[in-house]
Design a protein around this motif. Structure first.
Motif, PDB file in Angstrom:
ATOM      1  N   MET A   1      22.729 -13.023   9.395  1.00 12.65           N
ATOM      2  CA  MET A   1      20.955 -12.812   9.310  1.00 12.65           C
ATOM      3  C   MET A   1      20.661 -11.827   9.114  1.00 12.65           C
ATOM      4  O   MET A   1      20.683 -10.949   9.531  1.00 12.65           O
ATOM      5  N   SER A   2      19.576 -11.917   8.176  1.00 12.14           N
ATOM      6  CA  SER A   2      19.158 -10.915   7.628  1.00 12.14           C
ATOM      7  C   SER A   2      17.656  -9.852   8.589  1.00 12.14           C
ATOM      8  O   SER A   2      17.274 -10.983   9.275  1.00 12.14           O
ATOM      9  N   LYS A   3      17.822  -9.346   7.940  1.00 16.50           N
ATOM     10  CA  LYS A   3      16.265  -8.101   8.846  1.00 16.50           C
ATOM     11  C   LYS A   3      14.879  -8.971   8.258  1.00 16.50           C
ATOM     12  O   LYS A   3      14.449  -9.471   9.087  1.00 16.50           O
ATOM     13  N   ARG A   4      15.112  -9.777   7.284  1.00 16.29           N
ATOM     14  CA  ARG A   4      14.145 -10.238   6.256  1.00 16.29           C
ATOM     15  C   ARG A   4      13.195 -11.536   6.576  1.00 16.29           C
ATOM     16  O   ARG A   4      12.026 -11.716   7.550  1.00 16.29           O
ATOM     17  N   LEU A   5      14.293 -11.945   7.731  1.00 17.06           N
ATOM     18  CA  LEU A   5      14.064 -13.320   8.426  1.00 17.06           C
ATOM     19  C   LEU A   5      13.728 -13.261   9.916  1.00 17.06           C
ATOM     20  O   LEU A   5      12.625 -13.923  10.033  1.00 17.06           O
ATOM     21  N   GLY A 300      26.744 -23.759  14.442  1.00 18.60           N
ATOM     22  CA  GLY A 300      28.154 -23.894  14.638  1.00 18.60           C
ATOM     23  C   GLY A 300      28.672 -22.469  14.003  1.00 18.60           C
ATOM     24  O   GLY A 300      29.982 -22.306  14.155  1.00 18.60           O
ATOM     25  N   ARG A 301      27.804 -21.199  14.150  1.00 14.23           N
ATOM     26  CA  ARG A 301      28.081 -20.380  13.478  1.00 14.23           C
ATOM     27  C   ARG A 301      28.019 -19.275  14.370  1.00 14.23           C
ATOM     28  O   ARG A 301      27.337 -18.115  14.259  1.00 14.23           O
ATOM     29  N   PHE A 302      29.369 -19.246  15.019  1.00 14.06           N
ATOM     30  CA  PHE A 302      29.196 -18.941  16.413  1.00 14.06           C
ATOM     31  C   PHE A 302      29.324 -17.244  16.174  1.00 14.06           C
ATOM     32  O   PHE A 302      29.246 -16.573  16.913  1.00 14.06           O
ATOM     33  N   SER A 303      29.637 -16.860  15.415  1.00 16.73           N
ATOM     34  CA  SER A 303      30.347 -15.966  14.540  1.00 16.73           C
ATOM     35  C   SER A 303      29.263 -14.908  14.575  1.00 16.73           C
ATOM     36  O   SER A 303      29.646 -13.330  14.302  1.00 16.73           O
ATOM     37  N   GLU A 304      28.406 -15.643  13.812  1.00 19.71           N
ATOM     38  CA  GLU A 304      26.680 -14.787  13.603  1.00 19.71           C
ATOM     39  C   GLU A 304      26.204 -13.436  14.911  1.00 19.71           C
ATOM     40  O   GLU A 304      24.957 -13.341  14.637  1.00 19.71           O
ATOM     41  N   ILE A 305      26.681 -13.998  16.324  1.00 22.44           N
ATOM     42  CA  ILE A 305      25.739 -13.763  17.350  1.00 22.44           C
ATOM     43  C   ILE A 305      25.754 -12.039  17.360  1.00 22.44           C
ATOM     44  O   ILE A 305      25.031 -11.657  17.722  1.00 22.44           O
ATOM     45  N   PRO A 306      26.683 -11.127  17.071  1.00 21.49           N
ATOM     46  CA  PRO A 306      27.029 -10.124  17.566  1.00 21.49           C
ATOM     47  C   PRO A 306      26.668  -9.515  16.225  1.00 21.49           C
ATOM     48  O   PRO A 306      25.478  -7.957  16.154  1.00 21.49           O
ATOM     49  N   ASN A 307      25.956  -9.998  14.758  1.00 20.80           N
ATOM     50  CA  ASN A 307      25.563  -9.150  13.946  1.00 20.80           C
ATOM     51  C   ASN A 307      24.040  -9.561  14.020  1.00 20.80           C
ATOM     52  O   ASN A 307      23.298  -8.290  13.639  1.00 20.80           O
ATOM     53  N   LEU A 308      23.578 -10.835  14.901  1.00 23.17           N
ATOM     54  CA  LEU A 308      21.937 -10.703  15.285  1.00 23.17           C
ATOM     55  C   LEU A 308      21.564 -10.023  15.566  1.00 23.17           C
ATOM     56  O   LEU A 308      20.959  -9.229  15.884  1.00 23.17           O
ATOM     57  N   PHE A 309      22.205  -9.392  17.000  1.00 24.07           N
ATOM     58  CA  PHE A 309      21.860  -8.381  17.723  1.00 24.07           C
ATOM     59  C   PHE A 309      21.842  -7.145  17.015  1.00 24.07           C
ATOM     60  O   PHE A 309      21.078  -6.708  17.313  1.00 24.07           O
ATOM     61  N   ARG A 310      22.960  -6.578  16.113  1.00 25.27           N
ATOM     62  CA  ARG A 310      23.142  -5.621  15.112  1.00 25.27           C
ATOM     63  C   ARG A 310      21.737  -5.155  14.693  1.00 25.27           C
ATOM     64  O   ARG A 310      20.884  -3.918  14.287  1.00 25.27           O
ATOM     65  N   ARG A 311      21.266  -6.688  14.245  1.00 26.29           N
ATOM     66  CA  ARG A 311      20.048  -6.984  12.909  1.00 26.29           C
ATOM     67  C   ARG A 311      18.546  -6.732  14.001  1.00 26.29           C
ATOM     68  O   ARG A 311      17.644  -5.537  13.073  1.00 26.29           O
ATOM     69  N   LEU A 365      16.659  -4.348  25.572  1.00 27.34           N
ATOM     70  CA  LEU A 365      16.411  -5.325  26.404  1.00 27.34           C
ATOM     71  C   LEU A 365      16.030  -6.726  26.193  1.00 27.34           C
ATOM     72  O   LEU A 365      16.631  -8.165  26.636  1.00 27.34           O
ATOM     73  N   TYR A 366      15.114  -6.844  25.467  1.00 28.78           N
ATOM     74  CA  TYR A 366      14.934  -7.450  24.971  1.00 28.78           C
ATOM     75  C   TYR A 366      15.675  -8.618  23.957  1.00 28.78           C
ATOM     76  O   TYR A 366      15.317  -9.500  23.575  1.00 28.78           O
ATOM     77  N   VAL A 367      16.132  -7.314  22.753  1.00 34.08           N
ATOM     78  CA  VAL A 367      17.177  -8.364  21.845  1.00 34.08           C
ATOM     79  C   VAL A 367      18.243  -8.712  22.949  1.00 34.08           C
ATOM     80  O   VAL A 367      19.100 -10.240  22.022  1.00 34.08           O
TER      81      VAL A 367
END
Length: 450
Positions: A1-5, A300-311, A365-367
């Motif tokens: 997931m990109s920061k722009r999105l 079904g892209r479950f592995s992207e959740i940690p990346n979403l957290f970091r972004r 907290l909010y992420v």
């Protein structure tokens, strides 16, 4: 997931929230500079009561509009008319009960929190006028809910802008009695707010009628159906609980602030507005993260959740850091935007020196809350909020104020509750029960189960 999105989703939410916050801040600035600290304290004393009534109005509006919007989108006119009649009947009864109850119990509600008598004397009239405006409050939530239901963000921003301009002009005129306007003091603030809200509602309803044909169906009669209403009551609970938790959190702290007098009450109200501003970027990112988490799970892209957290942290942290540093190093400047009283400014500086660095916790907290909401576990967030209030904030405030920290003990309790709440959400994100289902689904999607 990109920061722009993330930014594409979060930015409109942030702008809308910023406009709404600007509307409320205008009142505080005018009151602080034209009427002084006691008047600001009076508004602050009324705030939890108004928030509680707003929770009821917001939840009821959501209950009323949810079935209407569903049947409008399904083009089922008969069912829609049924719910229009039901919502109309429900709304009228609610408005009558809440208006009468709020008006006649205003002073009792203020006294319940231990509000100083000098503050009650000024706050009583203001609160009664606000209670008379419950119908306006309900209709405001109703129109916003309709506009949100049809996905019109721009229109909502426009009507908030109308409210900002109206209050910017009318509030000082009604406070000081300039020209043909009567001099009403603090009561003028409430009257101006009601007038501006009515104008915004009329414009909103006119817009909906012109642009969303068929949505504003007229009621054809009174209707009460307990089963139909009960089926949609849960739709209003998230809005109700969110507002109610805000009111409860504010009221609990106000109970400990009140013994320190009107200056401390004024500081708490002003700084709570700044707390809300500091949280706004994080809340906007939370909503974006929640939406993207839901889409990620559906795809079904479950592995992207940690990346979403970091972004989410990368997008959020710089903005919150800037706000936090500004409040820590320039609290005098911030307080004087609202009020010039030296004692109030001094107490406010103490608040920011203790609490402002805790704003950094909002990023985490909010992420975390965005991901938790996105996976359908929003109930746990309400539980954490309640726990941080009951287990941390209230006991800490009670202990620290009696231990010699005085009003600074209350500020330390607020910081402690920020820490506890962020820790709970982070721990649940990292180790919560939701991850077990997520990992199992990952295994199934990759064929490992077989």
């Amino acid at each position: 997931m990109s920061k722009r999105l993330i930014m594409q989703i979060a930015l409109p939410v942030f702008i809308e929230s910023a406009l709404m916050m600007a509307d409320s801040i205008i009142h505080v600035i005018w009151v602080g500079h034209l009427l002084g600290g006691l008047a600001v304290a009076a508004i602050g004393a009324c705030f939890p009561i108004i928030l509680a009534f707003a929770a009821i109005a917001g939840g009821a509006a959501r209950v009323a509009t949810t079935p209407i919007l569903q049947h409008f989108q399904a083009k089922n006119k008969e069912k829609m008319q049924t719910y229009v009649n039901l919502s109309w009947s429900f709304g009228v009864c609610l408005v009558v009960i809440m208006t009468a109850g709020g008006y006649f119990s205003s002073r009792s509600l203020l006294a319940l929190f231990g509000t100083p008598e000098a503050v009650i004397g000024l706050a009583g009239g203001y609160l009664r006028i606000m209670m008379l405006g419950f119908a306006v409050m309900y209709l405001s939530f109703l129109t916003v809910s309709m506009l949100r239901g049809v996905g019109n963000v721009v229109a909502r921003m426009l009507f908030v802008a109308i409210s900002i301009v109206g209050n910017l002009v009318l509030v000082p005129l009604f406070i000081e009695g300039t020209g043909p306007f009567p001099k009403w003091g603090l009561n003028g603030v409430a009257i101006a707010a009601l007038i501006v809200s009515v104008i915004a509602i009329i414009v909103s309803l006119w817009y909906i009628r012109r642009r969303v044909k068929g949505l504003l169906t007229r009621p054809t009669g009174w209707q009460f159906n307990g089963k139909l209403m009960a089926a949609f009551l849960p739709a209003g609970m998230p809005v109700f609980m969110q507002q109610l938790m805000l009111a409860l959190g504010y009221a609990c702290i106000l109970f400990f602030v009140n013994p320190f007098g009107s200056d401390a009450i004024a500081v708490f109200y002003v700084t709570s507005r700044i707390d809300s501003i500091a949280a706004m970027p994080s809340i906007a990112v939370m909503i974006a993260i929640s939406v993207l988490t839901g889409k990620t799970l559906q795809a079904g892209r479950f592995s992207e959740i940690p990346n979403l957290f970091r972004r989410g942290l990368i997008v959020n942290l710089p903005v919150v850091l800037l706000i936090s540093l500004l409040c820590f190093f320039a609290p005098h400047f911030i307080m004087e935007l609202f009020i010039n009283d030296p004692n109030i400014v001094s107490i406010g500086i103490g608040y920011f020196r203790i609490v402002s660095l805790g704003y950094l916790l909002f990023s985490v907290l909010y992420v975390c809350n965005g991901i938790i909401t996105g996976v359908g576990k929003s109930g746990i967030i309400t539980l954490f909020s309640l726990a941080s209030l009951v287990v941390v904030r209230v006991p800490a405030a009670a202990f620290l104020t009696q231990a010699g920290f005085k009003v600074n003990g209350v500020w330390l309790a607020i910081l402690a509750s920020f820490v506890a709440l962020a820790a709970c959400s982070l721990f649940y994100y990292l180790f919560g029960s939701w991850k077990k289902g997520w990992k199992m689904t990952v295994m199934e999607s990759s064929g490992m189960k077989s």
